[in-house]
Design a protein around this motif. Structure first.
Motif, PDB file in Angstrom:
ATOM      1  N   UNK A  35      14.279 -17.595  40.075  1.00 52.84           N
ATOM      2  CA  UNK A  35      14.977 -17.886  38.814  1.00 52.84           C
ATOM      3  C   UNK A  35      14.359 -17.088  37.666  1.00 52.84           C
ATOM      4  N   UNK A  36      13.896 -15.883  37.994  1.00 57.61           N
ATOM      5  CA  UNK A  36      13.323 -14.989  36.992  1.00 57.61           C
ATOM      6  C   UNK A  36      14.368 -14.575  35.957  1.00 57.61           C
ATOM      7  N   UNK A  37      13.900 -14.065  34.841  1.00 57.01           N
ATOM      8  CA  UNK A  37      14.822 -13.659  33.775  1.00 57.01           C
ATOM      9  C   UNK A  37      14.315 -12.417  33.063  1.00 57.01           C
ATOM     10  N   UNK A  38      15.246 -11.610  32.605  1.00 56.17           N
ATOM     11  CA  UNK A  38      14.932 -10.470  31.750  1.00 56.17           C
ATOM     12  C   UNK A  38      15.410 -10.691  30.317  1.00 56.17           C
ATOM     13  N   UNK A  39      15.929 -11.880  30.026  1.00 58.32           N
ATOM     14  CA  UNK A  39      16.402 -12.169  28.674  1.00 58.32           C
ATOM     15  C   UNK A  39      15.190 -12.352  27.759  1.00 58.32           C
ATOM     16  N   UNK A  40      15.061 -11.539  26.699  1.00 62.69           N
ATOM     17  CA  UNK A  40      13.868 -11.603  25.838  1.00 62.69           C
ATOM     18  C   UNK A  40      13.964 -12.718  24.799  1.00 62.69           C
ATOM     19  N   UNK A  41      12.872 -12.944  24.103  1.00 59.05           N
ATOM     20  CA  UNK A  41      12.912 -13.934  23.016  1.00 59.05           C
ATOM     21  C   UNK A  41      13.249 -13.285  21.681  1.00 59.05           C
ATOM     22  N   UNK A  42      13.482 -11.976  21.727  1.00 56.19           N
ATOM     23  CA  UNK A  42      13.980 -11.261  20.547  1.00 56.19           C
ATOM     24  C   UNK A  42      14.737 -10.038  21.037  1.00 56.19           C
ATOM     25  N   UNK A  43      15.918  -9.803  20.481  1.00 50.18           N
ATOM     26  CA  UNK A  43      16.718  -8.643  20.867  1.00 50.18           C
ATOM     27  C   UNK A  43      16.224  -7.403  20.113  1.00 50.18           C
ATOM     28  N   UNK A  44      16.476  -6.241  20.689  1.00 46.99           N
ATOM     29  CA  UNK A  44      15.996  -4.991  20.095  1.00 46.99           C
ATOM     30  C   UNK A  44      16.649  -4.703  18.750  1.00 46.99           C
ATOM     31  N   UNK A  45      17.863  -5.204  18.604  1.00 45.75           N
ATOM     32  CA  UNK A  45      18.582  -5.024  17.333  1.00 45.75           C
ATOM     33  C   UNK A  45      19.558  -6.177  17.159  1.00 45.75           C
ATOM     34  N   UNK A  46      20.044  -6.347  15.951  1.00 48.22           N
ATOM     35  CA  UNK A  46      20.974  -7.435  15.682  1.00 48.22           C
ATOM     36  C   UNK A  46      22.274  -7.199  16.451  1.00 48.22           C
ATOM     37  N   UNK A  47      22.779  -8.246  17.113  1.00 45.16           N
ATOM     38  CA  UNK A  47      23.998  -8.136  17.899  1.00 45.16           C
ATOM     39  C   UNK A  47      25.037  -9.130  17.409  1.00 45.16           C
ATOM     40  N   UNK A  48      26.305  -8.826  17.680  1.00 44.76           N
ATOM     41  CA  UNK A  48      27.363  -9.767  17.339  1.00 44.76           C
ATOM     42  C   UNK A  48      27.516 -10.802  18.448  1.00 44.76           C
ATOM     43  N   UNK A  49      28.419 -11.754  18.230  1.00 50.79           N
ATOM     44  CA  UNK A  49      28.577 -12.869  19.178  1.00 50.79           C
ATOM     45  C   UNK A  49      28.838 -12.385  20.596  1.00 50.79           C
ATOM     46  N   UNK A  50      29.789 -11.489  20.765  1.00 52.53           N
ATOM     47  CA  UNK A  50      30.172 -10.994  22.087  1.00 52.53           C
ATOM     48  C   UNK A  50      29.007 -10.298  22.776  1.00 52.53           C
ATOM     49  N   UNK A  51      28.260  -9.519  22.026  1.00 48.06           N
ATOM     50  CA  UNK A  51      27.117  -8.792  22.592  1.00 48.06           C
ATOM     51  C   UNK A  51      26.002  -9.752  23.011  1.00 48.06           C
ATOM     52  N   UNK A  52      25.770 -10.784  22.213  1.00 46.67           N
ATOM     53  CA  UNK A  52      24.717 -11.762  22.549  1.00 46.67           C
ATOM     54  C   UNK A  52      25.066 -12.506  23.833  1.00 46.67           C
ATOM     55  N   UNK A  53      26.317 -12.960  23.940  1.00 44.32           N
ATOM     56  CA  UNK A  53      26.738 -13.676  25.145  1.00 44.32           C
ATOM     57  C   UNK A  53      26.634 -12.781  26.370  1.00 44.32           C
ATOM     58  N   UNK A  54      26.986 -11.525  26.216  1.00 44.36           N
ATOM     59  CA  UNK A  54      26.857 -10.576  27.331  1.00 44.36           C
ATOM     60  C   UNK A  54      25.399 -10.442  27.759  1.00 44.36           C
ATOM     61  N   UNK A  55      24.494 -10.370  26.787  1.00 42.80           N
ATOM     62  CA  UNK A  55      23.064 -10.260  27.096  1.00 42.80           C
ATOM     63  C   UNK A  55      22.568 -11.500  27.827  1.00 42.80           C
ATOM     64  N   UNK A  56      22.975 -12.675  27.344  1.00 45.86           N
ATOM     65  CA  UNK A  56      22.538 -13.922  27.959  1.00 45.86           C
ATOM     66  C   UNK A  56      23.053 -14.061  29.381  1.00 45.86           C
ATOM     67  N   UNK A  57      24.275 -13.590  29.618  1.00 48.68           N
ATOM     68  CA  UNK A  57      24.894 -13.736  30.937  1.00 48.68           C
ATOM     69  C   UNK A  57      24.504 -12.650  31.918  1.00 48.68           C
ATOM     70  N   UNK A  58      23.826 -11.620  31.447  1.00 50.40           N
ATOM     71  CA  UNK A  58      23.437 -10.518  32.337  1.00 50.40           C
ATOM     72  C   UNK A  58      22.280 -10.947  33.220  1.00 50.40           C
ATOM     73  N   UNK A  59      22.435 -10.769  34.531  1.00 44.77           N
ATOM     74  CA  UNK A  59      21.388 -11.138  35.471  1.00 44.77           C
ATOM     75  C   UNK A  59      20.275 -10.097  35.494  1.00 44.77           C
TER      76      UNK A  59
END
Length: 305
Positions: free
Chosen positions: A266-290
């Motif tokens: 159950x490892x994750x690559x989702x960080x506790x801070x994104x490299x740059x500010x993202x919009x809603x769609x981009x954030x959800x895509x990041x969260x859902x990316x395995x």
């Protein structure tokens, strides 16, 4: 699918690469996916689909026709009780699993027991579930079955004589009867947690998870042991950071012929801070990316030595 077939055919003498997600398209849009057992002819994969909070799970199967895998389907005997950890016997005619179903009533059991289903040939359907019996199943948890060519059953249990909280046991299958389980030696078991052991059909290799050891990289790591010339397990070794992560790594299975190790993480690559500010769609895509913290199946080549 070409990459998947190559994995089945190539062997390697070392862990030459990081463990990677195994065919994520097969498990797309599913919640937690864990456990892995594949038939010897590589035409069936059995695994567990688990709810997000892991309160419920059922066993599913994917079948391959030619070079194409089908869609996941619930197996005939699962879909009501909490079933998990399927393991195909080496001949493919029995499928062992863990469940909270009750052998004496329709009530849910408070602990987990080991069951199995059977079939007469690889083309037949599965029987109704059969409890392995009270020589193994108690009012404590018994789970993660692994079966050898001889029919010997390795599993995890919380028995009173456990060295640690959970230990790995074996029940020998003699004259079609299971014998009283005994814990494996301290080369495998310790005063920490040992669980989810895969044992090769010839009983020469064991891979399992332990949590709390000094060399543990995170929430539980995979360890390996082989037998010496006298048939004794050698002290287990951590499989290292090319396989293990800072999260829980568990539920191993080895395709012996292809020399490939499969396991759940159950490892994750989702960080506790994104490299740059993202919009809603981009954030959800990041969260859902395995990998994103959901349990998924990983694979890597296994060292023969």
């Amino acid at each position: 699918m070409k990459k998947l077939l190559i994995v089945f055919l190539i062997t390697c003498n070392c862990f030459s690469q990081q463990a990677s997600l195994f065919s994520p398209e097969l498990f797309k849009n599913l919640p937690n996916v864990r456990d892995f057992s594949m038939s010897k002819n590589k035409s069936e994969i059995y695994f567990t689909i688990e709810s997000y909070c892991k309160t419920y799970s059922f066993i599913a199967c994917i079948k391959r026709t030619g070079k194409k895998w089908g869609k996941p389907k619930a197996v005939s005997f699962s879909g009501e009780f909490k079933d998990l950890e399927p393991f195909l016997s080496p001949d493919g005619l029995k499928l062992f699993f863990a469940s909270n179903r009750n052998a004496t009533s329709t009530d849910v059991k408070k602990d987990i027991d080991i069951w199995y289903v059977q079939r007469n040939s690889l083309n037949d359907g599965w029987s109704s579930p059969i409890n392995v019996g009270d020589i193994i199943n108690t009012n404590k948890n018994e789970f993660y079955p692994s079966v050898t060519n001889k029919g010997d059953l390795f599993f995890t249990a919380e028995y009173p004589n456990s060295i640690g909280k959970e230990d790995i046991y074996v029940s020998r299958f003699i004259n079609n009867t299971y014998t009283k389980p005994v814990p494996l030696s301290t080369a495998i078991n310790s005063d920490k947690y040992e669980f989810n052991a895969y044992v090769s059909p010839d009983e020469k290799i064991i891979v399992f998870t332990s949590y709390g050891r000094e060399d543990d990289l995170g929430r539980g790591d995979l360890y390996i042991s082989r037998k010496d010339s006298e048939g004794n397990w050698l002290p287990a070794k951590n499989l290292g950071d090319k396989i293990n992560s800072k999260k829980l790594d568990y539920c191993p299975f080895i395709d012996i012929n292809a020399n490939v190790l499969y396991f759940t993480s159950n490892r994750t690559n989702v960080p506790n801070r994104l490299k740059s500010k993202q919009n809603f769609k981009e954030i959800i895509h990041t969260i859902n990316s395995l990998p994103n913290g959901l349990s998924r199946i990983y694979s890597t080549f296994l060292n023969k030595k």
